[in-house]
Design an enzyme around this catalytic site. Structure first.
Site, short mmCIF file in Angstrom:
data_model
loop_
_atom_site.label_atom_id
_atom_site.label_comp_id
_atom_site.label_asym_id
_atom_site.label_seq_id
_atom_site.Cartn_x
_atom_site.Cartn_y
_atom_site.Cartn_z
N VAL A 150 -29.31 -62.44 84.64
CA VAL A 150 -28.55 -61.24 84.98
C VAL A 150 -28.57 -61.01 86.49
CG1 VAL A 150 -28.34 -58.75 84.63
CG2 VAL A 150 -29.06 -60.22 82.74
N ASP A 299 -33.03 -57.29 67.47
CA ASP A 299 -33.92 -57.84 68.50
C ASP A 299 -34.34 -56.74 69.48
OD1 ASP A 299 -35.36 -59.80 69.82
OD2 ASP A 299 -33.68 -60.43 71.07
#
Length: 576
Positions: A150, A299
Protein backbone atom coordinates in the site's frame (compact mmCIF):
# COMPACT_ATOMS: atom_id res chain seq x y z
CA UNK A 1 -8.20 15.98 -12.43
CA UNK A 2 -11.31 15.27 -10.37
CA UNK A 3 -12.19 11.80 -9.12
CA UNK A 4 -15.47 10.46 -10.33
CA UNK A 5 -17.95 8.45 -8.30
CA UNK A 6 -18.87 5.99 -11.00
CA UNK A 7 -20.56 2.77 -10.00
CA UNK A 8 -18.60 -0.40 -9.45
CA UNK A 9 -17.65 -2.58 -12.42
CA UNK A 10 -19.71 -5.72 -12.81
CA UNK A 11 -17.02 -8.14 -14.00
CA UNK A 12 -17.11 -11.50 -12.18
CA UNK A 13 -14.55 -12.44 -9.55
CA UNK A 14 -11.55 -14.48 -10.66
CA UNK A 15 -12.66 -18.13 -10.40
CA UNK A 16 -10.91 -20.88 -8.46
CA UNK A 17 -11.11 -24.21 -10.27
CA UNK A 18 -9.44 -27.06 -8.31
CA UNK A 19 -10.03 -29.57 -11.12
CA UNK A 20 -8.36 -27.32 -13.70
CA UNK A 21 -5.42 -26.77 -11.33
CA UNK A 22 -5.13 -30.53 -10.71
CA UNK A 23 -5.17 -31.22 -14.46
CA UNK A 24 -2.45 -28.64 -15.06
CA UNK A 25 -0.09 -30.11 -12.47
CA UNK A 26 -0.89 -33.72 -13.41
CA UNK A 27 1.39 -33.19 -16.41
CA UNK A 28 3.93 -31.19 -14.40
CA UNK A 29 4.58 -33.44 -11.39
CA UNK A 30 8.11 -32.07 -10.96
CA UNK A 31 6.60 -28.70 -9.92
CA UNK A 32 4.47 -30.38 -7.26
CA UNK A 33 7.40 -32.46 -6.01
CA UNK A 34 9.75 -29.49 -5.84
CA UNK A 35 7.22 -27.32 -3.99
CA UNK A 36 6.44 -30.17 -1.59
CA UNK A 37 10.15 -30.52 -0.90
CA UNK A 38 10.45 -26.76 -0.25
CA UNK A 39 7.53 -26.78 2.21
CA UNK A 40 8.64 -29.92 4.07
CA UNK A 41 12.26 -28.85 4.27
CA UNK A 42 11.42 -25.35 5.54
CA UNK A 43 8.93 -26.54 8.14
CA UNK A 44 11.09 -29.56 8.93
CA UNK A 45 14.09 -27.39 9.83
CA UNK A 46 11.92 -25.36 12.18
CA UNK A 47 10.44 -28.47 13.89
CA UNK A 48 13.92 -30.03 14.13
CA UNK A 49 15.15 -26.84 15.82
CA UNK A 50 12.36 -27.02 18.41
CA UNK A 51 13.12 -30.68 19.11
CA UNK A 52 16.86 -30.00 19.36
CA UNK A 53 16.23 -27.22 21.88
CA UNK A 54 14.06 -29.60 23.87
CA UNK A 55 16.64 -32.39 23.86
CA UNK A 56 19.50 -30.06 24.79
CA UNK A 57 17.35 -28.16 27.33
CA UNK A 58 17.80 -24.82 25.56
CA UNK A 59 14.13 -24.09 24.87
CA UNK A 60 13.99 -20.95 27.01
CA UNK A 61 17.32 -19.67 25.77
CA UNK A 62 16.36 -20.03 22.09
CA UNK A 63 12.66 -19.12 22.22
CA UNK A 64 13.08 -15.68 20.59
CA UNK A 65 15.36 -17.14 17.96
CA UNK A 66 12.78 -19.81 17.08
CA UNK A 67 10.01 -17.20 16.91
CA UNK A 68 12.00 -15.20 14.37
CA UNK A 69 12.76 -18.41 12.49
CA UNK A 70 9.05 -19.30 12.24
CA UNK A 71 8.16 -15.86 10.87
CA UNK A 72 10.93 -16.10 8.28
CA UNK A 73 9.87 -19.63 7.30
CA UNK A 74 6.26 -18.57 6.72
CA UNK A 75 7.34 -15.42 4.88
CA UNK A 76 9.66 -17.45 2.66
CA UNK A 77 6.92 -19.95 1.85
CA UNK A 78 4.73 -17.17 0.46
CA UNK A 79 1.14 -15.86 0.60
CA UNK A 80 -0.70 -19.07 1.50
CA UNK A 81 1.45 -19.76 4.55
CA UNK A 82 1.55 -16.11 5.54
CA UNK A 83 -2.25 -16.33 5.78
CA UNK A 84 -1.88 -19.23 8.21
CA UNK A 85 0.56 -17.19 10.28
CA UNK A 86 -1.85 -14.26 10.32
CA UNK A 87 -4.58 -16.49 11.74
CA UNK A 88 -2.24 -17.68 14.51
CA UNK A 89 -1.18 -14.11 15.27
CA UNK A 90 -4.65 -13.28 16.58
CA UNK A 91 -4.60 -15.81 19.43
CA UNK A 92 -2.63 -14.47 22.42
CA UNK A 93 -4.33 -17.15 24.53
CA UNK A 94 -2.95 -19.97 22.35
CA UNK A 95 0.43 -18.72 21.09
CA UNK A 96 3.39 -17.88 23.30
CA UNK A 97 4.19 -14.19 23.57
CA UNK A 98 7.51 -14.30 21.71
CA UNK A 99 5.96 -16.20 18.78
CA UNK A 100 2.93 -13.90 18.81
CA UNK A 101 5.08 -10.78 18.53
CA UNK A 102 6.80 -12.16 15.45
CA UNK A 103 3.64 -13.50 13.78
CA UNK A 104 1.95 -10.11 14.17
CA UNK A 105 4.62 -8.74 11.80
CA UNK A 106 3.02 -10.90 9.10
CA UNK A 107 -0.09 -8.72 9.17
CA UNK A 108 1.41 -5.71 7.43
CA UNK A 109 5.18 -5.64 7.87
CA UNK A 110 6.35 -8.02 5.18
CA UNK A 111 9.17 -7.36 2.71
CA UNK A 112 7.86 -5.16 -0.14
CA UNK A 113 8.43 -5.91 -3.82
CA UNK A 114 10.32 -3.34 -5.96
CA UNK A 115 8.67 0.04 -6.58
CA UNK A 116 9.55 -0.19 -10.26
CA UNK A 117 7.31 -3.25 -10.64
CA UNK A 118 4.50 -1.62 -8.63
CA UNK A 119 4.51 1.57 -10.72
CA UNK A 120 4.62 -0.41 -13.96
CA UNK A 121 1.65 -2.50 -12.84
CA UNK A 122 -0.38 0.63 -11.92
CA UNK A 123 0.24 2.20 -15.33
CA UNK A 124 -0.51 -1.05 -17.17
CA UNK A 125 -3.73 -1.68 -15.23
CA UNK A 126 -5.11 1.89 -15.28
CA UNK A 127 -3.77 2.87 -18.71
CA UNK A 128 -2.19 6.20 -17.73
CA UNK A 129 1.10 7.44 -16.22
CA UNK A 130 1.17 7.61 -12.45
CA UNK A 131 1.88 11.37 -12.65
CA UNK A 132 -1.46 11.87 -14.42
CA UNK A 133 -3.42 9.60 -12.12
CA UNK A 134 -2.35 11.03 -8.76
CA UNK A 135 -1.22 14.44 -7.54
CA UNK A 136 1.20 12.69 -5.18
CA UNK A 137 2.25 9.18 -4.16
CA UNK A 138 4.61 8.12 -1.39
CA UNK A 139 8.04 7.11 -2.72
CA UNK A 140 7.94 3.87 -0.70
CA UNK A 141 5.06 1.63 0.39
CA UNK A 142 3.65 2.45 3.83
CA UNK A 143 2.68 -1.20 4.38
CA UNK A 144 3.37 -4.54 2.72
CA UNK A 145 1.04 -7.48 3.29
CA UNK A 146 0.72 -11.04 2.02
CA UNK A 147 -1.04 -10.21 -1.25
CA UNK A 148 0.00 -6.65 -1.98
CA UNK A 149 1.50 -3.40 -0.73
CA UNK A 150 0.00 0.00 0.00
CA UNK A 151 1.13 3.52 -0.90
CA UNK A 152 -0.24 6.76 0.48
CA UNK A 153 -1.31 9.30 -2.12
CA UNK A 154 -3.48 12.25 -3.00
CA UNK A 155 -5.91 12.76 -5.86
CA UNK A 156 -5.97 15.93 -7.91
CA UNK A 157 -9.08 17.09 -6.02
CA UNK A 158 -7.19 16.82 -2.71
CA UNK A 159 -8.67 13.57 -1.38
CA UNK A 160 -6.21 11.53 0.71
CA UNK A 161 -6.06 7.98 -0.63
CA UNK A 162 -4.49 4.56 -0.16
CA UNK A 163 -3.22 2.84 -3.33
CA UNK A 164 -3.14 -0.94 -3.01
CA UNK A 165 -1.00 -2.78 -5.58
CA UNK A 166 -0.96 -6.55 -5.95
CA UNK A 167 2.19 -8.66 -5.73
CA UNK A 168 3.45 -10.13 -9.02
CA UNK A 169 2.58 -13.67 -10.12
CA UNK A 170 0.15 -14.39 -7.29
CA UNK A 171 -2.12 -16.75 -9.23
CA UNK A 172 0.55 -19.35 -10.12
CA UNK A 173 2.07 -19.21 -6.62
CA UNK A 174 -1.25 -19.69 -4.83
CA UNK A 175 -2.45 -22.33 -7.30
CA UNK A 176 0.66 -24.44 -6.73
CA UNK A 177 0.36 -24.22 -2.94
CA UNK A 178 -3.32 -25.15 -3.04
CA UNK A 179 -2.54 -28.12 -5.28
CA UNK A 180 0.10 -29.37 -2.81
CA UNK A 181 -2.14 -28.86 0.23
CA UNK A 182 -5.10 -30.51 -1.51
CA UNK A 183 -2.98 -33.56 -2.36
CA UNK A 184 -1.78 -33.73 1.24
CA UNK A 185 -5.27 -33.68 2.77
CA UNK A 186 -6.52 -36.33 0.33
CA UNK A 187 -3.63 -38.61 1.30
CA UNK A 188 -3.50 -37.94 5.05
CA UNK A 189 -7.07 -36.77 5.78
CA UNK A 190 -8.42 -40.26 6.64
CA UNK A 191 -5.79 -40.56 9.39
CA UNK A 192 -6.72 -37.28 11.08
CA UNK A 193 -8.96 -37.04 14.20
CA UNK A 194 -12.08 -34.91 14.75
CA UNK A 195 -13.92 -36.49 11.81
CA UNK A 196 -12.33 -33.91 9.53
CA UNK A 197 -10.76 -36.26 7.03
CA UNK A 198 -13.93 -36.71 5.02
CA UNK A 199 -14.23 -33.06 3.98
CA UNK A 200 -10.83 -31.44 4.44
CA UNK A 201 -10.54 -31.08 0.67
CA UNK A 202 -13.85 -29.17 0.70
CA UNK A 203 -12.44 -26.82 3.35
CA UNK A 204 -9.28 -26.33 1.27
CA UNK A 205 -11.47 -25.55 -1.76
CA UNK A 206 -13.47 -23.03 0.28
CA UNK A 207 -10.21 -21.39 1.34
CA UNK A 208 -8.98 -21.44 -2.26
CA UNK A 209 -12.20 -19.85 -3.51
CA UNK A 210 -11.89 -17.05 -0.97
CA UNK A 211 -8.20 -16.57 -1.71
CA UNK A 212 -8.91 -16.17 -5.44
CA UNK A 213 -11.70 -13.71 -4.64
CA UNK A 214 -9.27 -11.82 -2.41
CA UNK A 215 -6.79 -11.24 -5.23
CA UNK A 216 -9.52 -9.68 -7.39
CA UNK A 217 -9.57 -6.03 -6.29
CA UNK A 218 -12.77 -5.29 -8.23
CA UNK A 219 -14.47 -7.90 -6.08
CA UNK A 220 -12.93 -6.37 -2.95
CA UNK A 221 -14.27 -2.93 -3.90
CA UNK A 222 -17.79 -4.29 -4.38
CA UNK A 223 -17.55 -6.06 -1.02
CA UNK A 224 -16.50 -2.82 0.69
CA UNK A 225 -19.48 -0.93 -0.72
CA UNK A 226 -21.90 -3.66 0.31
CA UNK A 227 -20.38 -3.73 3.81
CA UNK A 228 -20.69 0.06 4.02
CA UNK A 229 -24.36 -0.11 2.98
CA UNK A 230 -25.05 -2.68 5.73
CA UNK A 231 -23.50 -0.44 8.39
CA UNK A 232 -24.85 2.87 7.07
CA UNK A 233 -27.11 3.20 10.12
CA UNK A 234 -24.31 2.36 12.59
CA UNK A 235 -22.01 5.38 13.04
CA UNK A 236 -19.49 3.48 15.18
CA UNK A 237 -18.25 1.55 12.12
CA UNK A 238 -16.30 3.23 9.30
CA UNK A 239 -15.70 1.78 5.82
CA UNK A 240 -13.40 3.56 3.32
CA UNK A 241 -14.81 4.95 0.07
CA UNK A 242 -13.74 3.24 -3.18
CA UNK A 243 -12.52 5.36 -6.11
CA UNK A 244 -13.60 3.25 -9.07
CA UNK A 245 -11.93 5.39 -11.77
CA UNK A 246 -8.57 4.45 -10.25
CA UNK A 247 -9.34 0.78 -9.55
CA UNK A 248 -8.81 -2.41 -11.55
CA UNK A 249 -8.48 -6.12 -10.87
CA UNK A 250 -4.94 -5.65 -9.48
CA UNK A 251 -4.95 -1.99 -8.30
CA UNK A 252 -7.34 -0.63 -5.67
CA UNK A 253 -7.64 3.07 -4.79
CA UNK A 254 -9.61 3.85 -1.64
CA UNK A 255 -10.06 6.50 1.02
CA UNK A 256 -7.13 6.91 3.41
CA UNK A 257 -8.06 5.93 6.98
CA UNK A 258 -6.40 7.95 9.71
CA UNK A 259 -6.12 5.92 12.88
CA UNK A 260 -4.25 3.38 14.97
CA UNK A 261 -3.98 -0.24 13.89
CA UNK A 262 -5.05 -2.69 16.55
CA UNK A 263 -1.72 -4.49 16.52
CA UNK A 264 -0.03 -5.81 19.65
CA UNK A 265 2.38 -2.88 19.97
CA UNK A 266 -0.58 -0.48 19.99
CA UNK A 267 -3.25 -2.61 21.62
CA UNK A 268 -3.67 -0.34 24.59
CA UNK A 269 -4.32 2.59 22.23
CA UNK A 270 -3.62 6.08 23.57
CA UNK A 271 -5.53 7.44 26.53
CA UNK A 272 -8.00 9.35 24.38
CA UNK A 273 -9.64 6.10 23.32
CA UNK A 274 -11.53 3.54 25.35
CA UNK A 275 -10.32 -0.03 24.64
CA UNK A 276 -13.50 -1.54 26.08
CA UNK A 277 -15.63 0.61 23.76
CA UNK A 278 -13.58 -0.61 20.79
CA UNK A 279 -14.03 -4.21 21.95
CA UNK A 280 -17.78 -3.70 22.22
CA UNK A 281 -17.98 -2.14 18.77
CA UNK A 282 -15.94 -4.96 17.25
CA UNK A 283 -17.90 -7.81 18.83
CA UNK A 284 -21.35 -6.31 18.19
CA UNK A 285 -20.43 -5.50 14.57
CA UNK A 286 -19.34 -9.13 14.13
CA UNK A 287 -22.64 -10.39 15.53
CA UNK A 288 -24.56 -8.06 13.24
CA UNK A 289 -22.61 -9.37 10.27
CA UNK A 290 -23.50 -12.97 11.12
CA UNK A 291 -27.02 -12.71 12.54
CA UNK A 292 -28.48 -9.63 10.81
CA UNK A 293 -26.78 -9.14 7.46
CA UNK A 294 -25.42 -12.63 6.78
CA UNK A 295 -22.45 -10.99 5.03
CA UNK A 296 -19.32 -11.10 7.14
CA UNK A 297 -15.66 -10.11 7.16
CA UNK A 298 -13.75 -13.40 7.32
CA UNK A 299 -10.31 -11.90 8.02
CA UNK A 300 -10.69 -9.32 10.85
CA UNK A 301 -7.09 -9.54 12.10
CA UNK A 302 -5.66 -6.48 13.93
CA UNK A 303 -3.90 -5.23 10.78
CA UNK A 304 -7.32 -4.82 9.14
CA UNK A 305 -8.91 -2.88 12.02
CA UNK A 306 -8.25 0.74 12.96
CA UNK A 307 -9.12 2.77 16.03
CA UNK A 308 -9.95 6.22 14.66
CA UNK A 309 -9.33 9.47 16.61
CA UNK A 310 -13.10 10.08 16.93
CA UNK A 311 -13.65 6.70 18.61
CA UNK A 312 -14.98 4.80 15.59
CA UNK A 313 -13.64 1.45 14.43
CA UNK A 314 -12.68 1.23 10.77
CA UNK A 315 -12.58 -1.99 8.74
CA UNK A 316 -10.28 -2.30 5.75
CA UNK A 317 -9.35 -5.14 3.37
CA UNK A 318 -12.61 -6.68 2.17
CA UNK A 319 -11.09 -9.37 -0.01
CA UNK A 320 -12.06 -12.32 2.19
CA UNK A 321 -15.81 -12.13 2.82
CA UNK A 322 -18.54 -14.76 2.99
CA UNK A 323 -22.31 -15.03 2.92
CA UNK A 324 -24.83 -16.80 5.16
CA UNK A 325 -28.27 -17.51 3.78
CA UNK A 326 -31.44 -16.70 5.72
CA UNK A 327 -31.92 -20.29 6.89
CA UNK A 328 -28.42 -20.43 8.35
CA UNK A 329 -28.87 -17.06 10.11
CA UNK A 330 -32.16 -18.14 11.63
CA UNK A 331 -30.75 -21.52 12.66
CA UNK A 332 -27.81 -19.83 14.40
CA UNK A 333 -30.21 -17.71 16.43
CA UNK A 334 -32.33 -20.82 17.09
CA UNK A 335 -29.27 -22.63 18.43
CA UNK A 336 -28.63 -19.76 20.87
CA UNK A 337 -32.26 -19.90 22.03
CA UNK A 338 -32.18 -23.67 22.41
CA UNK A 339 -28.91 -23.43 24.34
CA UNK A 340 -30.50 -20.84 26.67
CA UNK A 341 -33.53 -23.16 27.07
CA UNK A 342 -31.21 -26.15 27.54
CA UNK A 343 -33.29 -27.97 24.94
CA UNK A 344 -30.57 -30.27 23.66
CA UNK A 345 -32.78 -32.29 21.34
CA UNK A 346 -33.62 -29.17 19.33
CA UNK A 347 -29.98 -28.08 19.58
CA UNK A 348 -28.95 -31.38 17.98
CA UNK A 349 -31.47 -30.75 15.20
CA UNK A 350 -29.89 -27.31 14.71
CA UNK A 351 -26.53 -29.00 14.20
CA UNK A 352 -28.13 -31.14 11.50
CA UNK A 353 -29.57 -28.07 9.76
CA UNK A 354 -26.19 -26.30 9.91
CA UNK A 355 -24.37 -29.31 8.45
CA UNK A 356 -22.38 -30.38 11.51
CA UNK A 357 -24.33 -33.66 11.45
CA UNK A 358 -25.68 -35.46 8.39
CA UNK A 359 -29.49 -35.77 8.05
CA UNK A 360 -29.37 -39.53 8.52
CA UNK A 361 -27.51 -39.26 11.86
CA UNK A 362 -29.32 -40.77 14.84
CA UNK A 363 -29.28 -37.85 17.27
CA UNK A 364 -30.68 -39.80 20.24
CA UNK A 365 -27.28 -40.79 21.71
CA UNK A 366 -25.90 -37.32 20.89
CA UNK A 367 -28.50 -35.42 22.95
CA UNK A 368 -27.21 -36.55 26.40
CA UNK A 369 -23.63 -35.89 25.22
CA UNK A 370 -24.58 -32.32 24.27
CA UNK A 371 -26.25 -31.90 27.64
CA UNK A 372 -23.18 -33.09 29.53
CA UNK A 373 -20.94 -30.64 27.65
CA UNK A 374 -23.10 -27.55 27.35
CA UNK A 375 -24.67 -27.76 30.80
CA UNK A 376 -21.15 -27.25 32.16
CA UNK A 377 -20.65 -24.26 29.85
CA UNK A 378 -23.98 -22.68 30.84
CA UNK A 379 -23.13 -23.09 34.52
CA UNK A 380 -19.87 -21.18 34.00
CA UNK A 381 -20.26 -17.54 34.99
CA UNK A 382 -20.04 -14.96 32.25
CA UNK A 383 -16.71 -13.66 33.53
CA UNK A 384 -15.15 -17.14 33.15
CA UNK A 385 -16.65 -17.86 29.74
CA UNK A 386 -15.16 -17.26 26.29
CA UNK A 387 -15.31 -18.65 22.77
CA UNK A 388 -12.32 -20.89 23.48
CA UNK A 389 -14.40 -22.55 26.22
CA UNK A 390 -16.93 -23.66 23.62
CA UNK A 391 -14.37 -24.91 21.10
CA UNK A 392 -12.40 -26.82 23.74
CA UNK A 393 -15.48 -28.52 25.15
CA UNK A 394 -17.03 -29.21 21.77
CA UNK A 395 -13.86 -30.75 20.32
CA UNK A 396 -14.26 -33.66 22.71
CA UNK A 397 -17.61 -34.52 21.15
CA UNK A 398 -16.07 -34.65 17.69
CA UNK A 399 -13.85 -37.57 18.71
CA UNK A 400 -16.80 -39.71 19.83
CA UNK A 401 -19.68 -38.71 17.53
CA UNK A 402 -20.00 -38.13 13.77
CA UNK A 403 -19.66 -34.34 13.92
CA UNK A 404 -18.00 -32.70 10.94
CA UNK A 405 -16.91 -29.16 10.16
CA UNK A 406 -18.84 -27.64 7.22
CA UNK A 407 -16.58 -25.64 4.92
CA UNK A 408 -18.71 -22.53 5.38
CA UNK A 409 -18.31 -22.65 9.16
CA UNK A 410 -14.54 -22.97 8.96
CA UNK A 411 -14.51 -19.29 7.92
CA UNK A 412 -17.13 -18.31 10.51
CA UNK A 413 -15.16 -19.95 13.31
CA UNK A 414 -11.97 -18.32 12.02
CA UNK A 415 -13.69 -14.94 12.02
CA UNK A 416 -15.07 -15.36 15.56
CA UNK A 417 -11.79 -16.68 16.94
CA UNK A 418 -9.91 -13.83 15.28
CA UNK A 419 -12.33 -11.24 16.65
CA UNK A 420 -11.98 -12.66 20.14
CA UNK A 421 -8.20 -12.57 19.69
CA UNK A 422 -8.38 -8.84 18.87
CA UNK A 423 -10.57 -8.30 21.93
CA UNK A 424 -8.13 -10.20 24.16
CA UNK A 425 -5.31 -8.11 22.74
CA UNK A 426 -7.13 -4.89 23.70
CA UNK A 427 -8.25 -6.25 27.06
CA UNK A 428 -6.71 -9.51 28.37
CA UNK A 429 -9.61 -9.92 30.82
CA UNK A 430 -12.28 -9.58 28.15
CA UNK A 431 -14.96 -12.27 27.80
CA UNK A 432 -16.81 -12.26 24.49
CA UNK A 433 -20.17 -13.23 25.96
CA UNK A 434 -20.18 -10.15 28.17
CA UNK A 435 -21.01 -8.32 24.94
CA UNK A 436 -22.60 -11.15 22.92
CA UNK A 437 -25.20 -12.10 25.57
CA UNK A 438 -26.62 -8.57 25.92
CA UNK A 439 -26.77 -8.25 22.13
CA UNK A 440 -28.79 -11.46 21.71
CA UNK A 441 -30.97 -10.69 24.74
CA UNK A 442 -31.68 -7.17 23.45
CA UNK A 443 -32.68 -8.46 20.02
CA UNK A 444 -34.94 -11.10 21.54
CA UNK A 445 -36.63 -8.57 23.81
CA UNK A 446 -37.04 -6.07 20.99
CA UNK A 447 -38.82 -8.67 18.83
CA UNK A 448 -37.76 -6.82 15.66
CA UNK A 449 -39.20 -9.45 13.32
CA UNK A 450 -41.83 -12.21 13.52
CA UNK A 451 -38.97 -14.70 13.75
CA UNK A 452 -37.55 -12.98 16.83
CA UNK A 453 -41.04 -12.73 18.34
CA UNK A 454 -41.41 -16.49 17.93
CA UNK A 455 -38.00 -17.10 19.49
CA UNK A 456 -38.80 -14.84 22.42
CA UNK A 457 -41.92 -16.93 23.06
CA UNK A 458 -39.77 -20.08 22.90
CA UNK A 459 -37.51 -18.63 25.59
CA UNK A 460 -40.31 -17.37 27.84
CA UNK A 461 -42.52 -20.47 27.66
CA UNK A 462 -41.46 -24.05 28.29
CA UNK A 463 -43.87 -26.96 28.47
CA UNK A 464 -46.73 -24.44 28.39
CA UNK A 465 -45.51 -22.59 31.51
CA UNK A 466 -44.21 -19.02 31.68
CA UNK A 467 -40.53 -18.89 32.69
CA UNK A 468 -40.29 -15.91 35.05
CA UNK A 469 -36.61 -16.46 35.77
CA UNK A 470 -35.72 -16.39 32.07
CA UNK A 471 -37.47 -13.06 31.58
CA UNK A 472 -35.56 -11.66 34.56
CA UNK A 473 -32.29 -13.02 33.21
CA UNK A 474 -32.91 -11.60 29.73
CA UNK A 475 -33.70 -8.14 31.09
CA UNK A 476 -30.77 -8.23 33.49
CA UNK A 477 -28.37 -9.31 30.75
CA UNK A 478 -29.74 -6.83 28.18
CA UNK A 479 -29.35 -3.97 30.66
CA UNK A 480 -25.61 -4.61 30.96
CA UNK A 481 -25.48 -2.90 27.57
CA UNK A 482 -25.58 0.82 28.36
CA UNK A 483 -27.36 1.54 25.09
CA UNK A 484 -30.32 -0.71 25.90
CA UNK A 485 -33.57 1.11 26.73
CA UNK A 486 -36.51 -0.85 28.10
CA UNK A 487 -39.10 1.79 27.14
CA UNK A 488 -39.04 1.11 23.36
CA UNK A 489 -39.15 -2.59 24.18
CA UNK A 490 -42.19 -2.04 26.40
CA UNK A 491 -43.85 0.03 23.69
CA UNK A 492 -43.23 -2.72 21.17
CA UNK A 493 -44.67 -5.26 23.63
CA UNK A 494 -47.84 -3.26 24.02
CA UNK A 495 -48.19 -2.87 20.26
CA UNK A 496 -47.74 -6.61 19.86
CA UNK A 497 -50.33 -7.39 22.55
CA UNK A 498 -52.82 -5.09 20.81
CA UNK A 499 -52.22 -6.76 17.45
CA UNK A 500 -54.02 -9.75 16.02
CA UNK A 501 -51.00 -11.97 16.69
CA UNK A 502 -50.74 -11.02 20.36
CA UNK A 503 -53.98 -12.49 21.64
CA UNK A 504 -52.57 -15.91 22.44
CA UNK A 505 -49.52 -14.38 24.14
CA UNK A 506 -51.74 -12.13 26.29
CA UNK A 507 -53.88 -15.07 27.26
CA UNK A 508 -50.78 -17.04 28.25
CA UNK A 509 -49.51 -14.16 30.39
CA UNK A 510 -52.84 -13.88 32.22
CA UNK A 511 -52.84 -17.62 32.81
CA UNK A 512 -49.19 -17.50 33.88
CA UNK A 513 -50.06 -15.00 36.61
CA UNK A 514 -52.39 -17.61 38.12
CA UNK A 515 -50.83 -20.91 37.12
CA UNK A 516 -50.60 -23.61 39.76
CA UNK A 517 -53.77 -22.04 41.23
CA UNK A 518 -51.95 -19.13 42.87
CA UNK A 519 -51.18 -15.51 42.05
CA UNK A 520 -47.53 -15.07 41.15
CA UNK A 521 -47.20 -11.80 43.07
CA UNK A 522 -43.68 -12.62 44.25
CA UNK A 523 -42.38 -13.03 40.68
CA UNK A 524 -44.15 -9.88 39.49
CA UNK A 525 -42.80 -7.91 42.45
CA UNK A 526 -39.26 -9.13 41.78
CA UNK A 527 -39.60 -8.26 38.10
CA UNK A 528 -40.91 -4.79 38.96
CA UNK A 529 -37.97 -4.17 41.32
CA UNK A 530 -35.68 -5.01 38.40
CA UNK A 531 -37.23 -2.56 35.93
CA UNK A 532 -38.87 0.18 38.01
CA UNK A 533 -35.95 2.61 37.65
CA UNK A 534 -36.42 2.52 33.88
CA UNK A 535 -40.17 3.03 34.03
CA UNK A 536 -40.71 6.57 35.19
CA UNK A 537 -44.47 7.41 35.04
CA UNK A 538 -44.17 9.98 32.25
CA UNK A 539 -42.07 7.70 30.06
CA UNK A 540 -44.34 4.73 30.74
CA UNK A 541 -47.45 6.72 29.78
CA UNK A 542 -45.67 7.92 26.65
CA UNK A 543 -44.91 4.33 25.66
CA UNK A 544 -48.54 3.33 26.25
CA UNK A 545 -49.94 6.23 24.24
CA UNK A 546 -47.41 5.52 21.49
CA UNK A 547 -48.57 1.92 21.30
CA UNK A 548 -52.22 2.94 21.22
CA UNK A 549 -51.86 5.87 18.84
CA UNK A 550 -52.59 3.90 15.70
CA UNK A 551 -55.77 2.28 16.98
CA UNK A 552 -59.33 3.67 16.85
CA UNK A 553 -62.05 3.11 19.45
CA UNK A 554 -64.00 0.92 17.07
CA UNK A 555 -60.91 -1.22 16.46
CA UNK A 556 -60.42 -1.65 20.21
CA UNK A 557 -63.83 -3.33 20.54
CA UNK A 558 -62.76 -6.00 18.08
CA UNK A 559 -59.20 -6.51 19.34
CA UNK A 560 -58.33 -10.21 19.72
CA UNK A 561 -56.63 -9.37 23.07
CA UNK A 562 -60.00 -8.23 24.44
CA UNK A 563 -61.45 -11.60 23.49
CA UNK A 564 -58.40 -13.27 25.02
CA UNK A 565 -58.82 -11.36 28.31
CA UNK A 566 -62.53 -12.28 28.45
CA UNK A 567 -61.69 -15.94 27.84
CA UNK A 568 -58.94 -15.82 30.45
CA UNK A 569 -61.31 -14.25 33.00
CA UNK A 570 -63.82 -17.04 32.43
CA UNK A 571 -61.10 -19.66 32.92
CA UNK A 572 -60.01 -17.92 36.14
CA UNK A 573 -63.60 -18.02 37.38
CA UNK A 574 -63.72 -21.74 36.62
CA UNK A 575 -60.49 -22.24 38.57
CA UNK A 576 -61.93 -20.27 41.48
Amino acid sequence: MVATTSSSPSSPAMPYDPQAIARYYRWRPWLLLWRTFQILSSLGRFVWGLKWDQWTRQTERNRFRRAIQLRRVLTGLGPTFIKIGQALSTRPDLVRKEFLEELILLQDQLPPFPNKKALALIERELGRPVSELYRSMSPQPVAAASLGQVYRGELWDGDAIAIKVQRPKLVPKISLDLAVIRKAVVWFGPFLPLNLGHNLSVIVDEFGTKLFEEIDYLNEGRNAERFADNFAAYPDVKVPKIYWEYTSQRVLTLEWIEGTKLTASQCMVNGKRDPDALVRTGVVSSLRQLLEFGFFHADPHPGNLFAMPDGRMAYIDFGMMDQLDQVAKETLVDSVVHLINQDYRLLAQDFVKLGFLTPETDIRPIVPALESVFSEIIDVSVKDFNFQTITDQFSGLMYEYPFRLPAKFALIIRSLVTQEGVALCLNPDFKIVEVAYPYVARRLLAGETPEFQRRLLEVLFKDGKFQWQRLENLIEIARTDDSFDLIPTAQFGLQYLFSGDGGFFLKQIVLALTEDERLHTEEVSRLWDLVKEDFQPQRLLGAAFGALASFSEEAVANWPPVVAITTAQKELQNVA
